[in-house]
Design a protein around this motif. Sequence first.
Motif, PDB file in Angstrom:
ATOM      1  N   LEU A  93       0.936   8.074  -3.395  1.00  0.00           N
ATOM      2  CA  LEU A  93       1.072   6.617  -3.522  1.00  0.00           C
ATOM      3  C   LEU A  93      -0.411   6.119  -3.190  1.00  0.00           C
ATOM      4  O   LEU A  93      -0.683   4.953  -3.333  1.00  0.00           O
ATOM      5  CB  LEU A  93       1.954   5.788  -2.570  1.00  0.00           C
ATOM      6  N   ARG A  94      -1.036   6.885  -2.502  1.00  0.00           N
ATOM      7  CA  ARG A  94      -2.420   6.642  -1.909  1.00  0.00           C
ATOM      8  C   ARG A  94      -3.290   6.341  -3.289  1.00  0.00           C
ATOM      9  O   ARG A  94      -3.121   6.989  -4.270  1.00  0.00           O
ATOM     10  CB  ARG A  94      -3.095   7.372  -1.102  1.00  0.00           C
ATOM     11  N   LYS A  95      -4.150   5.573  -3.073  1.00  0.00           N
ATOM     12  CA  LYS A  95      -4.986   5.129  -4.197  1.00  0.00           C
ATOM     13  C   LYS A  95      -6.055   6.152  -4.502  1.00  0.00           C
ATOM     14  O   LYS A  95      -6.437   6.824  -5.720  1.00  0.00           O
ATOM     15  CB  LYS A  95      -5.973   3.877  -3.777  1.00  0.00           C
ATOM     16  N   TRP A 121       3.563   3.586 -11.279  1.00  0.00           N
ATOM     17  CA  TRP A 121       4.170   3.317 -10.082  1.00  0.00           C
ATOM     18  C   TRP A 121       4.052   1.838  -9.596  1.00  0.00           C
ATOM     19  O   TRP A 121       4.682   1.016  -8.834  1.00  0.00           O
ATOM     20  CB  TRP A 121       3.443   4.084  -8.910  1.00  0.00           C
ATOM     21  N   SER A 122       2.717   1.458  -9.881  1.00  0.00           N
ATOM     22  CA  SER A 122       2.341   0.144  -9.493  1.00  0.00           C
ATOM     23  C   SER A 122       3.140  -1.031 -10.468  1.00  0.00           C
ATOM     24  O   SER A 122       3.199  -2.320  -9.993  1.00  0.00           O
ATOM     25  CB  SER A 122       0.826  -0.076  -9.381  1.00  0.00           C
ATOM     26  N   ARG A 124       5.792  -2.442 -11.128  1.00  0.00           N
ATOM     27  CA  ARG A 124       7.186  -2.718 -10.874  1.00  0.00           C
ATOM     28  C   ARG A 124       7.846  -3.542 -11.837  1.00  0.00           C
ATOM     29  O   ARG A 124       9.145  -3.437 -12.185  1.00  0.00           O
ATOM     30  CB  ARG A 124       7.404  -3.658  -9.589  1.00  0.00           C
ATOM     31  N   ASP A 135       9.300   5.617  -5.572  1.00  0.00           N
ATOM     32  CA  ASP A 135       9.339   5.181  -4.142  1.00  0.00           C
ATOM     33  C   ASP A 135      10.339   6.175  -3.349  1.00  0.00           C
ATOM     34  O   ASP A 135       9.951   6.678  -2.440  1.00  0.00           O
ATOM     35  CB  ASP A 135       9.857   3.875  -4.051  1.00  0.00           C
ATOM     36  N   LEU A 136      11.496   6.333  -4.018  1.00  0.00           N
ATOM     37  CA  LEU A 136      12.563   7.291  -3.128  1.00  0.00           C
ATOM     38  C   LEU A 136      12.213   8.633  -3.256  1.00  0.00           C
ATOM     39  O   LEU A 136      12.507   9.124  -2.442  1.00  0.00           O
ATOM     40  CB  LEU A 136      13.938   6.671  -3.751  1.00  0.00           C
TER      41      LEU A 136
ATOM     42  N   LEU B  93       3.622   2.651   2.580  1.00  0.00           N
ATOM     43  CA  LEU B  93       3.074   2.459   1.201  1.00  0.00           C
ATOM     44  C   LEU B  93       4.308   2.057   0.293  1.00  0.00           C
ATOM     45  O   LEU B  93       4.183   1.590  -0.714  1.00  0.00           O
ATOM     46  CB  LEU B  93       2.212   3.340   0.663  1.00  0.00           C
ATOM     47  N   ARG B  94       5.575   2.545   0.757  1.00  0.00           N
ATOM     48  CA  ARG B  94       6.743   2.469  -0.302  1.00  0.00           C
ATOM     49  C   ARG B  94       7.141   0.911  -0.228  1.00  0.00           C
ATOM     50  O   ARG B  94       6.893   0.055   0.464  1.00  0.00           O
ATOM     51  CB  ARG B  94       7.780   3.176   0.423  1.00  0.00           C
ATOM     52  N   LYS B  95       7.797   0.705  -1.341  1.00  0.00           N
ATOM     53  CA  LYS B  95       8.000  -0.620  -1.441  1.00  0.00           C
ATOM     54  C   LYS B  95       9.367  -1.271  -0.701  1.00  0.00           C
ATOM     55  O   LYS B  95       9.130  -2.050   0.070  1.00  0.00           O
ATOM     56  CB  LYS B  95       8.469  -1.094  -3.048  1.00  0.00           C
ATOM     57  N   SER B  96      10.489  -0.492  -0.674  1.00  0.00           N
ATOM     58  CA  SER B  96      11.394  -0.727   0.098  1.00  0.00           C
ATOM     59  C   SER B  96      11.741   0.135   1.326  1.00  0.00           C
ATOM     60  O   SER B  96      12.636   1.132   1.167  1.00  0.00           O
ATOM     61  CB  SER B  96      12.867  -0.919  -0.737  1.00  0.00           C
ATOM     62  N   TRP B 121      -2.521  -4.328   1.315  1.00  0.00           N
ATOM     63  CA  TRP B 121      -2.302  -3.107   0.730  1.00  0.00           C
ATOM     64  C   TRP B 121      -2.592  -3.067  -0.786  1.00  0.00           C
ATOM     65  O   TRP B 121      -3.361  -2.535  -1.108  1.00  0.00           O
ATOM     66  CB  TRP B 121      -1.167  -2.465   0.965  1.00  0.00           C
ATOM     67  N   ARG B 124      -6.018  -4.677  -3.678  1.00  0.00           N
ATOM     68  CA  ARG B 124      -7.499  -4.027  -3.693  1.00  0.00           C
ATOM     69  C   ARG B 124      -8.664  -5.056  -3.967  1.00  0.00           C
ATOM     70  O   ARG B 124      -9.846  -4.896  -3.336  1.00  0.00           O
ATOM     71  CB  ARG B 124      -7.386  -3.098  -4.749  1.00  0.00           C
ATOM     72  N   ASP B 135      -5.185   3.118   3.246  1.00  0.00           N
ATOM     73  CA  ASP B 135      -5.046   4.196   2.561  1.00  0.00           C
ATOM     74  C   ASP B 135      -5.515   5.308   3.298  1.00  0.00           C
ATOM     75  O   ASP B 135      -4.674   6.436   3.508  1.00  0.00           O
ATOM     76  CB  ASP B 135      -5.839   4.183   1.242  1.00  0.00           C
ATOM     77  N   ALA B 138      -3.170   6.162   6.265  1.00  0.00           N
ATOM     78  CA  ALA B 138      -1.900   6.950   5.906  1.00  0.00           C
ATOM     79  C   ALA B 138      -2.190   8.329   5.451  1.00  0.00           C
ATOM     80  O   ALA B 138      -1.080   9.290   5.820  1.00  0.00           O
ATOM     81  CB  ALA B 138      -1.370   6.126   4.565  1.00  0.00           C
TER      82      ALA B 138
END
Lengths: 261, 261
Positions: A93-95, A121-122, A124, A135-136, B93-96, B121, B124, B135, B138
């Motif tokens: 998930l990192r950039k 990923w981004s 949504r 994510d999960l 970084l995860r959403k939920s 986050w 950018r 980033d 993490a």
Amino acid sequence: MASARHPGVTDLLVNRFNRLAPLSEQECSVLRLIEGRAKHTHQADSLLLTARTEIRAPHFIVTGWAARVQKLKDGRRQIIGILLPGDAIGLSLRKSPLSLASVLALTPMRTVSAPEITAAWSERDRVPGLSAALDLAAAEEEFFMIGQVVRLGRQPAYERIANWFMELEYRLSCRGLSNSGAFPFPLKQETVADAVGLSNVHVNRTLQQMRREGRIELARGRLSLLDREALRNAGEFNPPVLSASHSAPADHRAADAATSD
Amino acid sequence: MASARHPGVTDLLVNRFNRLAPLSEQECSVLRLIEGRAKHTHQADSLLLTARTEIRAPHFIVTGWAARVQKLKDGRRQIIGILLPGDAIGLSLRKSPLSLASVLALTPMRTVSAPEITAAWSERDRVPGLSAALDLAAAEEEFFMIGQVVRLGRQPAYERIANWFMELEYRLSCRGLSNSGAFPFPLKQETVADAVGLSNVHVNRTLQQMRREGRIELARGRLSLLDREALRNAGEFNPPVLSASHSAPADHRAADAATSD
DNA sequence: CGTTAGGTTGAGCAATATCAAATTCGGTGG
DNA sequence: CCACCGAATTTGATATTGCTCAACCTAACG
């Protein structure tokens, strides 16, 4: 392109991600597109990713097992985590993701490139299900890494291997690759040793004990967990829980009173 | 508000993140705002985060040490990772984000809430430096977790503790909290044991050996690494490298020939 | 001063590693 | 089908590491 005779016979990725978060038909077709793509083949022992190196497009494993690996100077080796069919290689998930550990093919492998996943990923809004599933998947990965730390730090050999077997079985079954506790197991005992932090000899002896007790059967590249209940108990294995537990822990005001120093 | 007599005297967060990625003056001021905020205080042994629970706003540690912890049924405990001043609690970084491990205060602590960090986050464009720094933070966290796995899986007691001490010193020095290898060390040996996967007695004996050899001094809540070179070698500690290595690995066509099955 | 939590020490034991020698297994060529 | 080869597994013997238990010591603190 030969990946499936009828469309949707295997659907490894759809299977896996759809189980993590419900996918729209359109999202499924993105995954099918990826999985249907031309395969990269890799020999056993080839390096799929080098530590401290910029990650290119992520790949998914279609066939074969790999491992995130770290070596020490004198030749000792520790496997950080096993990568199974359906798992991603080099997805983060990192950039500006650097790979932090090398990835080594443990068997011959086939992988497919999946550049569109990074973007998905981004986004949504466009692909909510897919985004949530990714994510999960990341959460699961972290969960299993925590499991690895606990195993190595606080479980003796028998528990350690039992727990590890249960994790593998769980992950494979989520992808439809395990039949009531039995699945292909292509690793040599030395590799198992590097995964669970034991010597190959001790792994061997522990496996035999498990066999004697009728809890596993391991031969000709196939592992059967004959008594999963016993193994789960012995290894204290708990499958990942990725949705919030609703039993609110009752006391959340006592411990932290806000003050201003 | 009492956090600093002159503005910018401590600047724990600015210090840390600016080292990871260069921050604009405006980004720095966001961090100063956060750090200047009212502090939450927590007693030693209080639970800051419960496993499998929805994460609220992330917090930063201003003062005190904490740990991500996992317990086994019979009371055994493994520390997944130590959290130091400047580290985030419940940042993902995860959403939920569910917390995957509990976080326990190892000492009395002061923390500040930092809800704006979650948003930063993804933005950018607005805060590029801050976003990049998060980033990298993490990535560092994952790097140290890999280190933890290798330690526990493949290093004997002495190496394990040496490596762990070096990691702590590295992390503290990045935040300006270590003076040429010496820093406050508020943990009891039993806690060290849970971090490095040994018994408290064996930790004690290993520490004494290190003392006898003149490599450390540990007393009255203060640890001095007297011979960091020796410890680094013994533990094979390598600080994280988070920018791409430029010595391209030369062979990246041999191993993976693209075919189509 | 007494209490107490944490640190230290010793003795014995259990778990795991190491080393070296069989043995079995999966091919492979005759 | 058989003989053989190398790799992987298995076994035995022994050494080492780390654990447990229990006692004892020490420093901080009221």
